[in-house]
Design a protein around this motif. Sequence first.
Motif, short mmCIF file in Angstrom:
data_model
loop_
_atom_site.label_atom_id
_atom_site.label_comp_id
_atom_site.label_asym_id
_atom_site.label_seq_id
_atom_site.Cartn_x
_atom_site.Cartn_y
_atom_site.Cartn_z
N ALA A 80 48.05 35.18 27.74
CA ALA A 80 48.83 34.42 28.72
C ALA A 80 48.18 33.05 28.86
CB ALA A 80 48.87 35.15 30.06
N ARG A 81 48.70 32.07 28.14
CA ARG A 81 48.08 30.74 28.12
C ARG A 81 49.06 29.68 28.58
NH1 ARG A 81 45.32 31.45 22.24
NH2 ARG A 81 43.81 32.99 22.90
N PHE A 82 48.51 28.57 29.06
CA PHE A 82 49.33 27.43 29.44
C PHE A 82 48.80 26.18 28.75
CE2 PHE A 82 45.86 27.00 32.44
CZ PHE A 82 45.69 25.64 32.56
N GLY A 142 44.51 26.48 29.03
CA GLY A 142 43.69 27.60 29.43
C GLY A 142 44.52 28.85 29.69
N ARG A 143 43.88 29.84 30.26
CA ARG A 143 44.56 31.09 30.59
C ARG A 143 45.32 30.91 31.90
NH1 ARG A 143 44.72 36.18 28.93
NH2 ARG A 143 44.93 37.83 30.45
N ILE A 144 46.54 31.44 31.96
CA ILE A 144 47.36 31.34 33.17
C ILE A 144 46.62 32.02 34.33
CG2 ILE A 144 49.53 32.07 34.24
CD1 ILE A 144 50.82 31.84 31.48
N GLY A 145 46.58 31.34 35.46
CA GLY A 145 45.88 31.86 36.64
C GLY A 145 44.48 31.32 36.79
N THR A 146 44.00 30.54 35.80
CA THR A 146 42.68 29.92 35.89
C THR A 146 42.84 28.40 35.92
OG1 THR A 146 42.33 29.72 33.51
CG2 THR A 146 41.67 31.80 34.56
N ARG A 147 41.74 27.73 36.20
CA ARG A 147 41.76 26.26 36.19
C ARG A 147 41.88 25.71 34.78
NH1 ARG A 147 39.37 22.28 39.99
NH2 ARG A 147 39.09 20.39 38.78
N GLY A 148 41.32 26.40 33.81
CA GLY A 148 41.38 25.96 32.42
C GLY A 148 40.48 24.78 32.14
N GLN A 149 40.77 24.09 31.08
CA GLN A 149 40.00 22.91 30.68
C GLN A 149 40.87 21.69 30.77
OE1 GLN A 149 37.94 23.37 26.96
NE2 GLN A 149 37.62 25.54 27.30
N GLU A 150 40.22 20.50 30.79
CA GLU A 150 40.96 19.25 30.90
C GLU A 150 40.27 18.19 30.07
OE1 GLU A 150 42.74 17.50 34.71
OE2 GLU A 150 40.79 16.54 34.55
N ARG A 151 41.08 17.34 29.45
CA ARG A 151 40.56 16.21 28.71
C ARG A 151 41.40 14.99 29.06
NH1 ARG A 151 38.82 15.39 22.50
NH2 ARG A 151 38.79 13.13 22.59
N ILE A 152 40.73 13.87 29.33
CA ILE A 152 41.41 12.62 29.70
C ILE A 152 41.04 11.56 28.69
CG2 ILE A 152 41.68 10.84 31.46
CD1 ILE A 152 40.85 12.95 33.53
#
Length: 55
Positions: A20-22, A42-52
């Motif tokens: 389950a990914r977003f 990341g995985r749905i329901g988590t904060r995941g990762q971010e790149r700017i």
Amino acid sequence: MTQHWFRLYAQRIDTTKNMARFYAMSIEPDLFGGSALVRRWGRIGTRGQERIDLF
């Protein structure tokens, strides 16, 4: 100069693989008058990762 905001959001769910990914992408203005490409994943329901990336 006119600022345009764009957003893209996608999900991939496969219950047989317990997956389950977003994936999210947006173009946003930065503080210095430029633009920033913001990518999140990341995985749905988590904060995941971010790149700017600044342009």
